[in-house]
Design a protein around this motif. Structure first.
Motif, PDB file in Angstrom:
ATOM      1  N   UNK A  65     -37.132   3.417  -2.422  1.00  0.00           N
ATOM      2  CA  UNK A  65     -37.031   4.583  -1.542  1.00  0.00           C
ATOM      3  C   UNK A  65     -37.734   4.313  -0.366  1.00  0.00           C
ATOM      4  N   UNK A  66     -39.080   3.753  -0.525  1.00  0.00           N
ATOM      5  CA  UNK A  66     -39.862   3.517   0.652  1.00  0.00           C
ATOM      6  C   UNK A  66     -39.285   2.514   1.585  1.00  0.00           C
ATOM      7  N   UNK A  67     -38.481   1.465   1.059  1.00  0.00           N
ATOM      8  CA  UNK A  67     -37.711   0.513   1.924  1.00  0.00           C
ATOM      9  C   UNK A  67     -36.765   1.092   2.584  1.00  0.00           C
ATOM     10  N   UNK A  68     -36.039   1.966   1.950  1.00  0.00           N
ATOM     11  CA  UNK A  68     -34.884   2.729   2.382  1.00  0.00           C
ATOM     12  C   UNK A  68     -35.369   3.472   3.945  1.00  0.00           C
ATOM     13  N   UNK A  69     -36.328   4.098   3.672  1.00  0.00           N
ATOM     14  CA  UNK A  69     -36.775   4.844   4.820  1.00  0.00           C
ATOM     15  C   UNK A  69     -37.275   3.989   6.073  1.00  0.00           C
ATOM     16  N   UNK A  70     -38.006   2.872   5.575  1.00  0.00           N
ATOM     17  CA  UNK A  70     -38.568   2.112   6.633  1.00  0.00           C
ATOM     18  C   UNK A  70     -37.466   1.338   7.411  1.00  0.00           C
ATOM     19  N   UNK A  71     -36.301   0.973   6.621  1.00  0.00           N
ATOM     20  CA  UNK A  71     -35.119   0.571   7.086  1.00  0.00           C
ATOM     21  C   UNK A  71     -34.629   1.205   8.510  1.00  0.00           C
ATOM     22  N   UNK A  72     -34.719   2.338   8.382  1.00  0.00           N
ATOM     23  CA  UNK A  72     -34.122   3.381   9.422  1.00  0.00           C
ATOM     24  C   UNK A  72     -35.077   3.473  10.574  1.00  0.00           C
ATOM     25  N   UNK A  73     -36.287   3.051  10.620  1.00  0.00           N
ATOM     26  CA  UNK A  73     -37.073   2.868  11.860  1.00  0.00           C
ATOM     27  C   UNK A  73     -37.963   1.910  12.063  1.00  0.00           C
ATOM     28  N   UNK A  88     -34.708  -8.299   6.301  1.00  0.00           N
ATOM     29  CA  UNK A  88     -33.817  -7.779   4.926  1.00  0.00           C
ATOM     30  C   UNK A  88     -32.621  -8.820   5.044  1.00  0.00           C
ATOM     31  N   UNK A  89     -31.736  -8.752   6.278  1.00  0.00           N
ATOM     32  CA  UNK A  89     -30.664  -9.529   6.662  1.00  0.00           C
ATOM     33  C   UNK A  89     -30.707 -11.146   6.357  1.00  0.00           C
ATOM     34  N   UNK A  90     -31.868 -11.577   6.890  1.00  0.00           N
ATOM     35  CA  UNK A  90     -31.953 -12.803   6.740  1.00  0.00           C
ATOM     36  C   UNK A  90     -32.473 -13.399   5.286  1.00  0.00           C
ATOM     37  N   UNK A  91     -33.209 -12.324   4.561  1.00  0.00           N
ATOM     38  CA  UNK A  91     -33.538 -12.963   3.062  1.00  0.00           C
ATOM     39  C   UNK A  91     -32.246 -12.687   2.270  1.00  0.00           C
ATOM     40  N   UNK A  92     -31.458 -11.732   2.367  1.00  0.00           N
ATOM     41  CA  UNK A  92     -30.089 -11.618   1.777  1.00  0.00           C
ATOM     42  C   UNK A  92     -29.348 -12.618   2.024  1.00  0.00           C
ATOM     43  N   UNK A 118     -38.154  -4.957  10.011  1.00  0.00           N
ATOM     44  CA  UNK A 118     -38.002  -5.254   8.710  1.00  0.00           C
ATOM     45  C   UNK A 118     -36.101  -5.319   8.188  1.00  0.00           C
ATOM     46  N   UNK A 119     -35.445  -4.698   8.879  1.00  0.00           N
ATOM     47  CA  UNK A 119     -34.066  -4.795   8.877  1.00  0.00           C
ATOM     48  C   UNK A 119     -33.506  -6.226   9.103  1.00  0.00           C
ATOM     49  N   UNK A 120     -34.171  -6.876  10.143  1.00  0.00           N
ATOM     50  CA  UNK A 120     -33.550  -8.165  10.468  1.00  0.00           C
ATOM     51  C   UNK A 120     -34.402  -9.163   9.262  1.00  0.00           C
TER      52      UNK A 120
END
Length: 468
Positions: free
Chosen positions: A439-447, A455-459, A451-453
């Motif tokens: 849930x924490x990561x979900x909220x942080x990804x919105x702002x 995540x994309x690179x990691x997956x 972090x979103x970048x």
């Protein structure tokens, strides 16, 4: 009902609308500004579904119309006004002077709907599309559905109170809970229904604690007939709030009022919830919603297409049901893409080859979810953040370790078919810690675009796609 009673009802409606409005305002500056402008209201008139507020200056009227009319409209609906209610602010000079007796004749109650105007009270709005008619019943959710219907037929009955529904993301817990609220509102409109998330309850408690207004907070929630609490696992964040919820729980159930809760996990898997609350949660009925079978997936998709103007070929619906299995939201996303394809090419046949290309990201994610190991996720994330797997598995709470740990949990939960229990075991953490991390990561990804970048690179390094 005489004119005096009608005026009293209108004022009560406005009082409740204000309570709902200020519940949603967390910034003290915004709250103070709203209070200042609301204090400029000199009179209120209610004519059918049209509510007019008179204020002291044209400037205040313009500001209130621009900044607050739309928000207050939703608050009045939640307070019990008709769905078609309209809100207008006017300067006092635009109103003819009337005596108190004449003005009272203008204040009218909402059109008769066979319920008092204050019967429906909610902190968050119910989605009117979440009904039992729109909920597709299958082997994965039939017991939870039957329990929900039992609550509607006899709110507060022993055996159904509380009702605790748990299951993974996107399986219909919130739909079923709000269907209870909508159905009770329709069939038993004299009952006060309140829907909110546990996180909202926690934030509201903290605000009232800081403002020394806990009595008003308690008074609000202990007068509810049906309390619907989503994502109850968030109560784990505050011990004091758990105490408040425990007392509210006892007050409501002691008066035979209904409580319904949802959670990602069963009560026994909420280790940071006090034992006495867990015993209360398990004291009624606990039901799990599981991943839908092929037949249920097919029925859900066909149900979704009923309200569409676009004719989706049945072969396409079967293709989605056969290939998208993780959760309902992924199926809905795939169906939306197919809908656009059909709209753009209405005269072309939709082949499996076309669908395979169109839904490539969805299908690859489903396939990879079966193959990817949690160990591999930990290794890739650890390398990406220049930390060790031992650090990820440790109890260290520095941000440089917490972020990769929670991101690895997020990827494990969203990109694999592993259960919470399996993820918790591999990360050497509790189920609740995993849920909190996700849930924490979900909220942080919105702002946090950085972090979103990441995540994309990691997956991508793992061999996945974050596009779904």
């Amino acid at each position: 009902m005489n004119d005096t009673q009608k005026e009293a009802l209108a004022k009560d409606l406005w009082k409740r609308a204000q309570q709902i409005f200020f519940t949603s305002v967390t910034n003290p500056g915004d709250k103070n500004q709203a209070e200042r402008y609301f204090s400029m209201i000199t009179n209120m008139e209610m004519d059918e579904n049209n509510i007019t507020f008179f204020v002291s200056t044209p400037f205040a009227a313009d500001l209130l119309n621009n900044e607050y009319a739309s928000k207050l409209k939703n608050c009045f609906r939640l307070a019990g006004a008709d769905e078609k209610v309209s809100i207008t602010f006017k300067a006092s000079s635009a109103k003819r002077e009337r005596t108190k007796e004449a003005a009272a004749k203008i204040v009218k109650a909402p059109p008769p709907v066979e319920r008092p105007v204050n019967s429906f009270i909610s902190t968050l709005p119910l989605n009117l599309n979440y009904t039992f008619d729109e909920f597709v019943v299958g082997s994965s959710n039939s017991w939870a559905h039957a329990a929900a219907k039992g609550v509607v037929e006899n709110p507060g009955a022993v055996g159904y109170n509380p009702l605790f529904i748990h299951g993974g993301t996107g399986l219909g817990k919130t739909h079923l809970m709000q269907a209870i609220g909508n159905e009770i509102r329709r069939t038993n409109p004299s009952l006060a229904v309140c829907y909110l998330t546990a996180e909202t309850f926690l934030n509201e408690y903290i605000n009232n604690l800081q403002n020394h207004t806990l009595n008003a907070f308690r008074d609000k929630y202990r007068k509810i007939d049906v309390l619907l609490v989503d994502d109850v696992q968030f109560l784990q964040r505050g011990e004091q709030c758990q105490e408040e919820f425990f007392n509210t729980f006892n007050a409501l159930t002691g008066d035979h009022k209904q409580i319904v809760m949802t959670s990602d996990v069963a009560p026994k898997d909420l280790p940071k919830i006090s034992e006495r609350l867990i015993s209360r949660f398990e004291g009624g009925m606990v039901q799990e919603i599981e991943s839908p079978s092929y037949e249920t997936r097919l029925a859900i998709l066909r149900k979704k297409t009923e309200s569409m103007t676009t004719n989706i070929p049945d072969t396409a619906i079967k293709f989605i049901a056969d290939n998208i299995k993780s959760h309902v939201r992924a199926m809905e996303g795939a169906l939306a893409k197919v809908r656009v394809l059909v709209q753009m090419n209405p005269y072309d046949s939709v082949t499996n080859e076309m669908l395979s290309r169109l839904l490539k990201d969805f299908i690859e994610k489903e396939q990879t979810m079966k193959k990817i190991t949690l160990k591999e996720i930990q290794e890739v994330v650890a390398k990406k953040y220049s930390v060790t797997i031992d650090q990820i598995l440790s109890s260290e709470r520095t941000q440089s370790i917490v972020t990769p740990r929670q991101l690895a949990m997020y990827i494990a939960r969203k990109f694999t078919t592993k259960s919470l229990q399996e993820i918790a075991a591999v990360f050497d953490k509790t189920h609740a810690t995993v849920v909190h991390g996700v849930k924490t990561i979900e909220k942080r990804l919105d702002v946090e675009p950085e972090l979103k970048m990441m995540l994309d690179e990691t997956v991508q390094d793992i061999g996945l796609s974050s596009a779904v």
